[in-house]
Design an enzyme around this catalytic site. Structure first.
Site, PDB file in Angstrom:
ATOM      1  N   ARG A 156      62.903  68.237 -17.313  1.00 30.53           N
ATOM      2  CA  ARG A 156      61.989  69.079 -18.087  1.00 30.53           C
ATOM      3  C   ARG A 156      60.862  68.202 -18.624  1.00 30.53           C
ATOM      4  O   ARG A 156      61.118  67.226 -19.337  1.00 30.53           O
ATOM      5  CB  ARG A 156      62.737  69.766 -19.244  1.00 30.53           C
ATOM      6  CG  ARG A 156      61.837  70.555 -20.144  1.00 30.53           C
ATOM      7  CD  ARG A 156      62.566  71.380 -21.206  1.00 30.53           C
ATOM      8  NE  ARG A 156      61.560  72.049 -21.995  1.00 30.53           N
ATOM      9  CZ  ARG A 156      61.329  71.833 -23.290  1.00 30.53           C
ATOM     10  NH1 ARG A 156      62.091  70.996 -23.979  1.00 30.53           N
ATOM     11  NH2 ARG A 156      60.352  72.466 -23.916  1.00 30.53           N
TER      12      ARG A 156
ATOM     13  N   HIS B  85      53.108  71.734 -24.996  1.00 31.46           N
ATOM     14  CA  HIS B  85      53.972  71.015 -25.942  1.00 31.46           C
ATOM     15  C   HIS B  85      53.033  70.295 -26.920  1.00 31.46           C
ATOM     16  O   HIS B  85      53.039  69.072 -27.021  1.00 31.46           O
ATOM     17  CB  HIS B  85      54.893  70.059 -25.184  1.00 31.46           C
ATOM     18  CG  HIS B  85      56.083  69.577 -25.964  1.00 31.46           C
ATOM     19  ND1 HIS B  85      57.377  69.694 -25.517  1.00 31.46           N
ATOM     20  CD2 HIS B  85      56.177  68.949 -27.156  1.00 31.46           C
ATOM     21  CE1 HIS B  85      58.214  69.163 -26.397  1.00 31.46           C
ATOM     22  NE2 HIS B  85      57.507  68.701 -27.404  1.00 31.46           N
TER      23      HIS B  85
ATOM     24  N   GLU C 182      58.385  75.428 -28.893  1.00 34.25           N
ATOM     25  CA  GLU C 182      58.520  75.459 -30.348  1.00 34.25           C
ATOM     26  C   GLU C 182      57.263  75.922 -31.087  1.00 34.25           C
ATOM     27  O   GLU C 182      56.646  75.136 -31.826  1.00 34.25           O
ATOM     28  CB  GLU C 182      58.946  74.078 -30.855  1.00 34.25           C
ATOM     29  CG  GLU C 182      60.247  73.584 -30.252  1.00 34.25           C
ATOM     30  CD  GLU C 182      60.708  72.234 -30.835  1.00 34.25           C
ATOM     31  OE1 GLU C 182      59.934  71.593 -31.544  1.00 34.25           O
ATOM     32  OE2 GLU C 182      61.854  71.845 -30.562  1.00 34.25           O
TER      33      GLU C 182
ATOM     34  N   ASN D 133      66.118  75.267 -28.399  1.00 36.30           N
ATOM     35  CA  ASN D 133      66.159  73.890 -28.907  1.00 36.30           C
ATOM     36  C   ASN D 133      66.969  73.892 -30.182  1.00 36.30           C
ATOM     37  O   ASN D 133      66.682  74.661 -31.106  1.00 36.30           O
ATOM     38  CB  ASN D 133      64.748  73.369 -29.199  1.00 36.30           C
ATOM     39  CG  ASN D 133      63.947  73.110 -27.937  1.00 36.30           C
ATOM     40  OD1 ASN D 133      64.453  73.327 -26.819  1.00 36.30           O
ATOM     41  ND2 ASN D 133      62.730  72.660 -28.090  1.00 36.30           N
TER      42      ASN D 133
ATOM     43  N   TYR E 103      68.839  71.258 -33.055  1.00 39.98           N
ATOM     44  CA  TYR E 103      69.134  69.931 -33.598  1.00 39.98           C
ATOM     45  C   TYR E 103      70.065  69.998 -34.796  1.00 39.98           C
ATOM     46  O   TYR E 103      70.927  69.158 -34.973  1.00 39.98           O
ATOM     47  CB  TYR E 103      67.832  69.211 -33.990  1.00 39.98           C
ATOM     48  CG  TYR E 103      67.025  68.804 -32.788  1.00 39.98           C
ATOM     49  CD1 TYR E 103      67.222  67.574 -32.180  1.00 39.98           C
ATOM     50  CD2 TYR E 103      66.091  69.675 -32.223  1.00 39.98           C
ATOM     51  CE1 TYR E 103      66.505  67.193 -31.054  1.00 39.98           C
ATOM     52  CE2 TYR E 103      65.360  69.314 -31.093  1.00 39.98           C
ATOM     53  CZ  TYR E 103      65.577  68.076 -30.513  1.00 39.98           C
ATOM     54  OH  TYR E 103      64.887  67.712 -29.393  1.00 39.98           O
TER      55      TYR E 103
ATOM     56  N   GLU F 231      66.542  71.558 -25.475  1.00 37.91           N
ATOM     57  CA  GLU F 231      66.496  70.282 -26.206  1.00 37.91           C
ATOM     58  C   GLU F 231      67.679  70.216 -27.146  1.00 37.91           C
ATOM     59  O   GLU F 231      68.026  71.203 -27.811  1.00 37.91           O
ATOM     60  CB  GLU F 231      65.237  70.142 -27.079  1.00 37.91           C
ATOM     61  CG  GLU F 231      63.992  69.812 -26.338  1.00 37.91           C
ATOM     62  CD  GLU F 231      62.786  69.638 -27.269  1.00 37.91           C
ATOM     63  OE1 GLU F 231      62.963  69.192 -28.422  1.00 37.91           O
ATOM     64  OE2 GLU F 231      61.679  69.955 -26.812  1.00 37.91           O
TER      65      GLU F 231
HETATM   66  O1  IFM Z   1      60.452  65.050 -30.291  1.00 32.56           O
HETATM   67  C1  IFM Z   1      60.584  66.390 -30.633  1.00 32.56           C
HETATM   68  C2  IFM Z   1      60.094  67.278 -29.518  1.00 32.56           C
HETATM   69  O2  IFM Z   1      58.779  67.007 -29.192  1.00 32.56           O
HETATM   70  C3  IFM Z   1      60.186  68.720 -29.919  1.00 32.56           C
HETATM   71  N1  IFM Z   1      61.488  69.052 -30.418  1.00 32.56           N
HETATM   72  C4  IFM Z   1      62.075  68.185 -31.400  1.00 32.56           C
HETATM   73  C5  IFM Z   1      62.012  66.737 -30.935  1.00 32.56           C
HETATM   74  C6  IFM Z   1      62.636  65.823 -32.000  1.00 32.56           C
HETATM   75  O3  IFM Z   1      61.961  65.941 -33.196  1.00 32.56           O
END
Ligand code: IFM
Length: 454
Positions: free
Chosen positions: A94, A138, A183, A309, A311, A360
């Site tokens: 990706r 992006h 995002e 995505n 985290y 992600e």
């Molecule tokens: O590095 C970033 C990415 O560009 C977009 N999503 C979160 C990642 C970590 O912060």
């Protein structure tokens, strides 16, 4: 829709290492990057400034004072980098395309050298047996468009659809999957309201207008792409932070619901339901965006996939309470794999969601090079726990078709510059050496394991 609550059982990590056989047949393992974070060569072969080049030049914006000028020098080192991706045993890569390489002024004349670069890159993936998953935006908006308002200007949505058309007309269905935006919360709220990302504004009205125009640009781009690449998979990538109230108190629950609305539902619901969430719309008062007739129909395009995505979660407490016994990454983000299972389940149960990909997921830790490697045990654990969380969702019936580790290699982490490392591969920025971390070896073992029978 209900505010997300933790499912009763914590994710139980498998007692043996995960293999491909733990995931459905055809499940795609990949790694992800983005153009501005790795390419460098910001003024080569006709590329002009993006908003991030400008932002990096503004004193105090990037914590270590760096920029994307060289980054990982991927623009020159892409053949070796693709070899590296291939060596991991993954199925897919990706990546994103820099709009200012392709249309340096954001409109009109196309820069052939920009398209040539991405064509070489895509063909390089195909020749190595890697499936190209492209993201069209992006965050590196051409500065020329920012000079006339950026995403606060409705015309930027039309310009984005034009750019999407140009890319697809050249790369065609060699790219198997096109995501329009990465995002949009970050490229609107974080950038126009919270001021932490380019263009660094602090204006909620402008942020909500930017968010609406990003979504509109997505819808218009999907329409344009369908006509040029009918066989490619089209979608969008959202960042989610599922919110959990600290307690069952009405205050915590209301605060969690509100945060969920602003962060998650504000982007998800126009896309999948064709409407903004009414509770949040009301709370924004006169800052709400100007919606033209037909906008929401345009935004709600049928999608082939939703990119997720993930985290961390949002732990919401009216009194400032913190989660007990939590551990955090170097970003200060709580490690909470269960949130990924819950999120995938919620998306598939509460929404008419298309098939999903985790586009992600990853973690920053303060790595140190030790001899020929980096012993990043915490990152290995992070990946193992989150992949297990994906497996749990899949076992419970969620149609999740792939997982992309963020990131292939350490790179420019936006406002943190190079001070945060997310890679499976360590980058020594002094000489651009790439060193596989323990997490890279761990992911390689998983991706290289035997695939289940179809
Ligand atoms: O590095 C970033 C990415 O560009 C977009 N999503 C979160 C990642 C970590 O912060």
């Amino acid at each position: 829709m209900t505010t997300i609550q933790g499912t009763p059982h914590a994710t139980q990590p498998a007692s043996r290492p995960l293999t491909r056989a733990d995931f459905p047949a055809g499940f795609q393992f990949g790694v992800a990057t983005s153009s501005f974070q790795i390419e460098g060569a910001t003024h080569e072969d006709g590329r002009k400034d993006s908003i991030w080049d400008t932002f990096c030049r503004e004193p105090g914006r990037i914590s270590d004072g760096t920029s994307g000028e060289v980054a990982c020098d991927h623009y020159h080192r892409w053949p070796q980098d693709l070899d590296l991706v291939h060596s991991l045993g993954v199925d897919a890569y990706r990546f994103s395309l820099a709009w200012p390489r392709i249309q340096p002024d954001g409109r009109g004349a196309v820069n052939p050298a920009g398209l040539d670069f991405y064509e070489r890159l895509v063909d390089g993936m195909l020749s190595r047996g890697l499936r190209p998953y492209a993201t069209l935006y992006h965050w590196d908006l051409p500065q020329a468009l920012q000079d006339v308002g950026g995403w606060d200007n409705r015309d930027t949505a039309h310009r984005f659809a034009e750019y999407a058309h140009i890319v697809a007309a050249r790369l065609g269905e060699r790219v198997v999957s096109y995501a329009t935006l990465n995002e949009p919360w970050c490229s609107s709220i974080l950038s126009y309201q919270l001021g932490q990302h380019a263009p660094g504004l602090q204006d909620r009205r402008a942020a909500l207008s930017a968010a609406h125009h990003l979504l509109l640009g997505h819808g218009e781009a999907v329409r344009a792409l369908r006509s040029v690449v009918p066989g490619a998979e089209l979608g969008i990538v959202l960042n989610f932070s599922p919110t959990y109230p600290a307690t069952g108190s009405p205050e915590d629950r209301a605060a969690a619901r509100r945060e969920d609305g602003e962060f998650n539902r504000w982007f998800l619901e126009p896309l999948l339901l064709g409407q903004y969430p009414a509770d949040i719309w009301q709370s924004y008062g006169t800052d709400v965006p100007d919606i033209h007739p037909g906008d929401l129909e345009t935004i709600r395009q049928p999608l082939d996939f939703l990119g997720v995505n993930y985290y961390t979660r949002g732990f919401v407490s009216a009194s400032g309470q913190k989660p007990a016994g939590a551990s955090y990454t170097q970003m200060g983000w709580e490690v909470f794999p269960q949130g990924l299972t819950d999120l995938l389940l919620r998306l598939s149960r509460d929404y008419p969601a298309p098939p999903m990909f985790v586009t992600e997921n990853g973690a920053a830790y303060p790595d140190t090079l030790s001899g020929e490697t980096v012993h990043d045990t915490e990152r290995v654990q992070y990946f193992a726990a989150h992949l297990e969380a994906v497996r749990q969702a899949s076992l419970q019936g969620v149609d999740v078709r792939g997982y992309f580790a963020w990131s292939l290699m350490d790179n420019f982490e936006w406002a943190y510059g190079y001070s945060r490392r997310f890679g499976l591969v360590y980058v020594d920025y002094a000489d651009q050496t790439r060193v596989l971390k323990d997490s890279g070896r761990w992911y390689q073992a998983l991706a290289s394991s035997e695939a289940p029978n179809p």
